[in-house]
Design a protein around this motif. Structure first.
Motif, PDB file in Angstrom:
ATOM      1  N   PRO A  21      48.636  37.065  37.172  1.00 47.03           N
ATOM      2  CA  PRO A  21      50.287  36.610  37.128  1.00 47.03           C
ATOM      3  C   PRO A  21      50.477  35.048  37.211  1.00 47.03           C
ATOM      4  CG  PRO A  21      50.466  38.953  37.366  1.00 47.03           C
ATOM      5  CD  PRO A  21      48.903  38.272  37.782  1.00 47.03           C
ATOM      6  N   LEU A  22      49.627  34.406  38.349  1.00 41.06           N
ATOM      7  CA  LEU A  22      49.248  33.476  39.252  1.00 41.06           C
ATOM      8  C   LEU A  22      48.517  32.273  38.288  1.00 41.06           C
ATOM      9  CD1 LEU A  22      49.147  34.594  43.088  1.00 41.06           C
ATOM     10  CD2 LEU A  22      50.976  34.283  41.839  1.00 41.06           C
ATOM     11  N   TYR A  23      47.350  33.108  37.627  1.00 42.89           N
ATOM     12  CA  TYR A  23      47.148  32.157  37.177  1.00 42.89           C
ATOM     13  C   TYR A  23      46.946  31.760  35.380  1.00 42.89           C
ATOM     14  CZ  TYR A  23      42.700  32.210  40.073  1.00 42.89           C
ATOM     15  OH  TYR A  23      42.182  32.073  41.359  1.00 42.89           O
ATOM     16  N   ILE A  80      42.158  40.524  39.401  1.00 40.59           N
ATOM     17  CA  ILE A  80      43.280  40.763  40.054  1.00 40.59           C
ATOM     18  C   ILE A  80      44.692  39.903  39.567  1.00 40.59           C
ATOM     19  CG2 ILE A  80      43.770  41.823  42.484  1.00 40.59           C
ATOM     20  CD1 ILE A  80      40.891  41.840  42.661  1.00 40.59           C
ATOM     21  N   PHE A  81      44.247  38.377  40.322  1.00 38.07           N
ATOM     22  CA  PHE A  81      46.048  38.293  40.297  1.00 38.07           C
ATOM     23  C   PHE A  81      46.321  37.262  38.854  1.00 38.07           C
ATOM     24  CE2 PHE A  81      43.662  38.330  44.946  1.00 38.07           C
ATOM     25  CZ  PHE A  81      44.912  39.243  44.963  1.00 38.07           C
ATOM     26  N   PRO A  91      49.999  30.985  34.262  1.00 40.01           N
ATOM     27  CA  PRO A  91      51.097  29.236  34.276  1.00 40.01           C
ATOM     28  C   PRO A  91      50.395  28.184  34.588  1.00 40.01           C
ATOM     29  CG  PRO A  91      52.402  30.737  35.756  1.00 40.01           C
ATOM     30  CD  PRO A  91      50.835  31.461  35.444  1.00 40.01           C
ATOM     31  N   LEU A  92      49.056  28.471  35.211  1.00 39.41           N
ATOM     32  CA  LEU A  92      47.485  27.740  35.034  1.00 39.41           C
ATOM     33  C   LEU A  92      47.434  26.905  34.270  1.00 39.41           C
ATOM     34  CD1 LEU A  92      46.135  25.199  37.744  1.00 39.41           C
ATOM     35  CD2 LEU A  92      45.289  27.115  37.905  1.00 39.41           C
ATOM     36  N   VAL A 117      55.195  28.673  41.419  1.00 41.64           N
ATOM     37  CA  VAL A 117      53.316  29.763  41.671  1.00 41.64           C
ATOM     38  C   VAL A 117      53.478  28.632  42.899  1.00 41.64           C
ATOM     39  CG1 VAL A 117      51.551  30.326  41.330  1.00 41.64           C
ATOM     40  CG2 VAL A 117      52.992  30.545  39.089  1.00 41.64           C
ATOM     41  N   LEU A 145      45.071  30.295  47.394  1.00 39.20           N
ATOM     42  CA  LEU A 145      44.986  31.587  47.025  1.00 39.20           C
ATOM     43  C   LEU A 145      44.068  32.326  48.169  1.00 39.20           C
ATOM     44  CD1 LEU A 145      45.507  34.366  45.794  1.00 39.20           C
ATOM     45  CD2 LEU A 145      44.291  33.742  43.379  1.00 39.20           C
ATOM     46  N   LEU A 175      45.958  25.590  43.267  1.00 44.06           N
ATOM     47  CA  LEU A 175      46.502  26.838  43.699  1.00 44.06           C
ATOM     48  C   LEU A 175      45.281  28.001  44.344  1.00 44.06           C
ATOM     49  CD1 LEU A 175      48.846  25.916  42.311  1.00 44.06           C
ATOM     50  CD2 LEU A 175      48.759  27.868  40.241  1.00 44.06           C
ATOM     51  N   PRO A 176      44.155  28.207  43.009  1.00 42.41           N
ATOM     52  CA  PRO A 176      43.135  28.689  43.758  1.00 42.41           C
ATOM     53  C   PRO A 176      43.004  28.698  45.479  1.00 42.41           C
ATOM     54  CG  PRO A 176      42.313  27.636  41.912  1.00 42.41           C
ATOM     55  CD  PRO A 176      43.219  26.994  42.198  1.00 42.41           C
ATOM     56  N   THR A 201      39.179  36.334  41.466  1.00 41.83           N
ATOM     57  CA  THR A 201      40.829  36.494  41.341  1.00 41.83           C
ATOM     58  C   THR A 201      41.814  36.418  40.604  1.00 41.83           C
ATOM     59  OG1 THR A 201      40.922  34.035  42.190  1.00 41.83           O
ATOM     60  CG2 THR A 201      40.420  35.512  44.303  1.00 41.83           C
ATOM     61  N   VAL A 227      57.188  26.615  35.574  1.00 43.72           N
ATOM     62  CA  VAL A 227      56.055  27.511  36.145  1.00 43.72           C
ATOM     63  C   VAL A 227      55.580  27.794  37.505  1.00 43.72           C
ATOM     64  CG1 VAL A 227      55.416  30.083  35.874  1.00 43.72           C
ATOM     65  CG2 VAL A 227      57.441  28.689  34.085  1.00 43.72           C
ATOM     66  N   LEU A 228      54.416  26.722  36.715  1.00 45.13           N
ATOM     67  CA  LEU A 228      53.476  26.386  37.461  1.00 45.13           C
ATOM     68  C   LEU A 228      53.822  25.351  38.665  1.00 45.13           C
ATOM     69  CD1 LEU A 228      50.573  26.203  37.741  1.00 45.13           C
ATOM     70  CD2 LEU A 228      50.366  24.028  36.845  1.00 45.13           C
ATOM     71  N   LEU A 252      58.323  36.420  41.122  1.00 47.89           N
ATOM     72  CA  LEU A 252      57.993  34.749  40.978  1.00 47.89           C
ATOM     73  C   LEU A 252      58.824  34.575  39.832  1.00 47.89           C
ATOM     74  CD1 LEU A 252      56.040  32.815  42.154  1.00 47.89           C
ATOM     75  CD2 LEU A 252      54.519  33.419  40.171  1.00 47.89           C
ATOM     76  N   LEU A 306      53.134  30.132  46.987  1.00 43.55           N
ATOM     77  CA  LEU A 306      51.309  30.191  47.025  1.00 43.55           C
ATOM     78  C   LEU A 306      51.047  29.173  48.233  1.00 43.55           C
ATOM     79  CD1 LEU A 306      48.671  31.252  44.195  1.00 43.55           C
ATOM     80  CD2 LEU A 306      49.588  31.848  45.548  1.00 43.55           C
ATOM     81  N   PHE A 319      34.817  32.387  41.831  1.00 44.37           N
ATOM     82  CA  PHE A 319      36.087  32.136  42.822  1.00 44.37           C
ATOM     83  C   PHE A 319      36.989  33.296  42.123  1.00 44.37           C
ATOM     84  CE2 PHE A 319      39.951  31.526  45.379  1.00 44.37           C
ATOM     85  CZ  PHE A 319      39.750  32.104  46.299  1.00 44.37           C
ATOM     86  N   GLN A 320      37.107  32.111  40.797  1.00 48.95           N
ATOM     87  CA  GLN A 320      38.064  31.875  39.929  1.00 48.95           C
ATOM     88  C   GLN A 320      38.491  32.760  39.244  1.00 48.95           C
ATOM     89  OE1 GLN A 320      38.765  28.065  38.234  1.00 48.95           O
ATOM     90  NE2 GLN A 320      39.401  27.070  40.969  1.00 48.95           N
ATOM     91  N   LEU A 339      44.169  35.447  50.687  1.00 52.75           N
ATOM     92  CA  LEU A 339      43.164  36.391  51.012  1.00 52.75           C
ATOM     93  C   LEU A 339      41.650  36.356  52.354  1.00 52.75           C
ATOM     94  CD1 LEU A 339      41.441  36.016  47.567  1.00 52.75           C
ATOM     95  CD2 LEU A 339      42.681  37.740  48.282  1.00 52.75           C
TER      96      LEU A 339
END
Lengths: 235, 249
Positions: free
Chosen positions: A46-48, A43-44, A50-51, B135, B54, B50-51, A40, B131-132, B115, B139, A36-37, B58
């Motif tokens: 930019p959200l990952y 596509i996404f 920073p993580l 985010v 998300l 975070l996931p 995603t 930044v995290l 963001l 989210l 899943f990660q 979705l």
């Protein structure tokens, strides 16, 4: 190929890179989560990003309130009361938001009043610790140049220059300091008692209307502290 | 200060939601928003949260897209807004896919675009935020929007289908379609509220002497960001929807 197509291609290429990094990282707990990660992240991404960047850093980078002055008894007491108050208020989710929102400004002012009072006490401590004010009123005049003949009698008649007046003012300064300290401690203790009442009300299933009454008492605590502060300087 | 009168003990203790599952997180967003705020600030939990946020977004937007596609498919052609009438009259699956991609990707992509400005606004107001963390807060807002959207959707679908079944006037039906298209933005107000609360809680990282003044500035910046985000999202959805409609045609 249009500009949008080109941008999308570059975006997905970057996404593929990030997805690969996510796959190699140890963020996921199960294979399903991992896939899943990865999907995603394609596509996404930019959200990952920073993580991925943050996960390599030490937990020591967690932001904490910056220390504004050296830790002392007053700072510790204020931080303790403030922490307990915030923790208690955070538990009031089931109670009316408008009550909390209305009083949040007052709570903030109360905290600022504590800080100001503590700073005032420190200033007084510094003043009283200076050599000029640490001695008795009689000793204050020792070492001063001798008055001309007859002048000492004339000067000592003026209330500001009388030796016992100096001593009394030093004594009054000490009393002001003690009162400021007692007021601050009373305010902190009062808020801590209020925090206990909030917890009690919450766990004993008190009605939501009780929130308004309890939180409203914080305003009284603030007014009490600021009122005492204004009224005590009376030469 | 007098003691509180002793009240009856609460009958039962509410079980706490499981913070380690996606459904538990959805439950927490509804029942314990303060706990979610605290988790969002925990550096050690952000990678896990975070996931999940998300995934919530979705799933929720996908359900919304399916429901709206059903309503649009069931509505008579004269009740559809002019820009939808042509693609939806063909009776193919492509417009539904474009709708799903436009909304699902658009809502989340708009967050990604906004963001950096949100992070910048946070730094400008003086809060200590990574930044995290930014985010995670954004989210979290998306997760809150998702929950609200799923809550509103059955009511909307029931009303819209009722109007179709009972043959409401075309004008009225058209307004109900517009309402359906705007539903994520209505639910988005809840998400914006969640972001606002989470970000305002970060005011405790401000220096004590400046907290009151800075918190006021932070409040204004957060509101400004919310307005900016509300403006960007429809543009992003429309652009993606249009792009996918042309690509899939």
């Amino acid at each position: 190929m249009t500009l949008l197509d080109t941008t999308l291609l570059i975006y997905l290429l970057l996404g593929a890179g990030v997805a690969g990094a996510v796959y190699l990282s140890d963020m996921a707990r199960s294979p399903a989560e991992r896939w899943f990660q990865v999907t995603t992240a394609l596509i996404f991404w930019p959200l990952y990003v920073p993580l991925l960047l943050q996960s390599r850093r030490s937990p020591a980078t967690t932001p904490h309130p910056p220390p504004t002055h050296e830790e002392d008894e007053l700072t510790t007491a204020i931080a303790r009361a403030d922490g307990e108050l915030k923790a208690a208020l955070n538990t009031l989710d089931g109670w009316p938001d408008d009550v909390l929102q209305r009083e949040r400004g007052r709570i903030c002012e109360l905290h600022a009043a504590w800080i100001a009072q503590a700073e005032r006490i420190r200033d007084l401590d510094r003043l009283l610790a200076s050599p000029e004010y640490s001695e008795s009123s009689t000793d204050l005049l020792v070492g001063l140049p001798a008055w001309p003949d007859g002048a000492a009698d004339h000067v000592s008649e003026h209330p500001l220059h009388a030796p016992d007046t100096l001593g009394q003012n030093v004594q009054r300064l000490r009393e002001v300091r003690q009162r400021a300290y007692a007021d601050l401690m009373d305010s902190l203790a009062g808020v801590r008692r209020l925090v206990a009442m909030i917890h009690l009300a919450r766990f004993s299933g008190a009605p939501a209307a009780r929130a308004q009454e309890l939180v409203g008492q914080l305003a009284a605590a603030f007014e009490g502290l600021s009122g005492d502060t204004k009224g005590e300087v009376n030469p | 200060m007098e003691a509180i009168p002793v009240a009856e003990l609460a009958d039962d203790v509410q079980p706490m939601a499981d913070a380690h599952s996606t459904l538990g997180l959805a439950e927490m967003l509804l029942k314990e928003p303060a706990r979610v705020n605290a988790l969002t600030r925990d550096d050690t939990r952000q990678g896990e949260l975070l996931p999940r946020f998300l995934a919530l977004a979705l799933i929720s937007f996908s359900i919304y897209a399916v429901a709206l596609a059903l309503v649009l498919r069931a509505a008579p052609a004269e009740a559809l807004p002019p820009f939808l009438a042509e693609p939806w009259s063909a009776g193919t699956l492509q417009p539904a896919l474009a709708l799903w991609a436009g909304y699902t990707l658009g809502m989340i992509a708009a967050s990604g675009i906004c963001l950096p400005s949100f992070y910048f606004f946070g730094l400008l107001s003086g809060v200590r935020v990574s930044v995290l963390q930014t985010v995670a807060h954004v989210l979290k807002g998306k997760g809150a929007t998702s929950i609200m959207l799923v809550g509103l959707l059955p009511i909307y679908v029931a009303i819209a289908l009722g109007m179709i079944v009972f043959k409401a006037p075309a004008d009225t039906l058209q307004w109900s379609v517009y309402l359906g298209l705007a539903l994520p933005f209505v639910a988005g107000l809840w998400g914006v509220r969640s972001i606002y609360q989470g970000f305002m809680a970060l005011a405790d990282t401000l220096p004590e002497e400046q907290r009151c003044r800075r918190a006021c500035f932070l409040r204004r910046l957060t509101v400004a960001w919310s307005i900016c985000y509300t403006a960007v999202t429809p543009v992003m959805i429309y652009t993606l929807w249009d792009f996918f409609t042309r690509k899939l045609a």
